[in-house]
Scaffold this active site. Structure first.
Site, short mmCIF file in Angstrom:
data_model
loop_
_atom_site.label_atom_id
_atom_site.label_comp_id
_atom_site.label_asym_id
_atom_site.label_seq_id
_atom_site.Cartn_x
_atom_site.Cartn_y
_atom_site.Cartn_z
N LYS A 13 0.82 -1.22 0.00
CA LYS A 13 0.00 0.00 0.00
C LYS A 13 0.85 1.27 0.00
O LYS A 13 0.47 2.26 -0.60
CB LYS A 13 -1.03 0.00 1.12
N ARG A 164 2.15 -7.19 14.36
CA ARG A 164 1.47 -6.24 13.50
C ARG A 164 0.40 -6.92 12.67
O ARG A 164 -0.65 -6.34 12.40
CB ARG A 164 2.49 -5.50 12.63
P1 AMP Z 1 4.08 1.53 9.09
O1 AMP Z 1 5.20 2.25 8.44
O2 AMP Z 1 2.74 1.89 8.55
O3 AMP Z 1 4.32 0.04 9.13
O4 AMP Z 1 4.05 2.01 10.63
C1 AMP Z 1 5.15 1.77 11.48
C2 AMP Z 1 4.70 1.92 12.92
O5 AMP Z 1 4.22 3.25 13.16
C3 AMP Z 1 3.57 1.02 13.34
O6 AMP Z 1 3.98 -0.27 13.70
C4 AMP Z 1 3.01 1.79 14.54
O7 AMP Z 1 3.84 1.62 15.67
C5 AMP Z 1 3.15 3.22 14.08
N1 AMP Z 1 1.93 3.72 13.40
C6 AMP Z 1 1.81 4.04 12.07
N2 AMP Z 1 0.57 4.49 11.80
C7 AMP Z 1 -0.11 4.45 12.97
C8 AMP Z 1 -1.44 4.77 13.35
N3 AMP Z 1 -2.34 5.20 12.46
N4 AMP Z 1 -1.79 4.63 14.65
C9 AMP Z 1 -0.92 4.19 15.56
N5 AMP Z 1 0.35 3.84 15.27
C10 AMP Z 1 0.76 3.97 13.99
#
Ligand code: AMP
Length: 204
Positions: A13, A164
């Site tokens: 995504k 996750r």
């Molecule tokens: P991602 O790059 O989307 O995998 O996000 C990395 C990390 O950022 C996640 O594992 C969460 O710890 C945090 N994170 C990202 N987006 C959110 C969100 N909308 N709400 C809470 N934590 C988030």
């Protein structure tokens, strides 16, 4: 136009949100990238939460997102990537902006684990590669695009990845019901160009 991209980690995504945002002249906002880019004490606090595979508290997430959404490049609309991640965030977002479409990129849990375990990215230009799937870098550990060093994210260990995946099913999947009238499902287990084509077709 404001669009949300939803999908289990590794669904692609982020890649798609970036490409489609450029194509449609929208701002690509990834909450994960915003958190990773935070500096100082806040940056350290966010890093600890992310490295533990936990979610950043909703209130803090929304505060950081709201600051980003008022920037000039958001005038034509945005693509949200990684937000909302739970029902409460979706409800909070309703009070801020109108969402036009929600794109769900679907892959299996096994595929997610495989893609994330092999994921590496350039510490300089942030280009993504995968040593278990594709694209593989031409030279091991070095970015094809800028020659930067390729590194694995600290939160891409198998235990943190599984956490996750579980969190996605428990907390994020309920938002699909919330957005059911705006929801478009896309098969994420096909070539990147074909996923892109499917998304653009449904948006046009
Ligand atoms: P991602 O790059 O989307 O995998 O996000 C990395 C990390 O950022 C996640 O594992 C969460 O710890 C945090 N994170 C990202 N987006 C959110 C969100 N909308 N709400 C809470 N934590 C988030």
């Amino acid at each position: 136009m404001n669009i949300i991209f939803v999908g289990i980690q590794g669904s692609g995504k982020g890649t798609q949100a970036s490409v489609i945002a450029k194509e449609l002249g929208l701002a690509h906002i990834s909450t994960g990238d915003l958190f990773r880019g935070a500096k100082g004490e806040l940056g350290q606090k966010l890093k600890e939460i992310m490295d533990a595979g936990q979610l950043v508290p909703n209130e803090l997430t929304l505060q950081i997102l709201k600051e980003r959404m008022i920037q000039d490049d958001c005038e034509n609309g945005i693509i949200l990537d990684g937000f909302p991640r739970n029902l409460e965030q979706a409800q909070d977002l309703e009070k801020e902006i109108k969402i036009d479409k929600v794109i769900e990129i679907k892959i299996s849990d096994d595929e997610s684990m495989k893609r994330l375990s092999g994921r590496i990215s350039c510490e300089n230009c942030k280009a993504n590669y995968n040593i278990l799937t594709t694209p593989k870098p031409a030279q091991e550990g070095i970015c094809d695009k800028c020659g930067g060093k390729l590194i694995q994210r600290a939160d891409d260990t198998p235990i943190a990845i599984q956490k996750r995946i579980d969190a996605y099913h428990e907390q994020t999947e309920p938002i699909l019901e919330f957005y059911k009238e705006k929801l478009i499902e896309i098969n994420g287990e096909q070539k990147i160009e074909n996923v892109k084509k499917d998304i653009l077709e449904t948006l046009n």
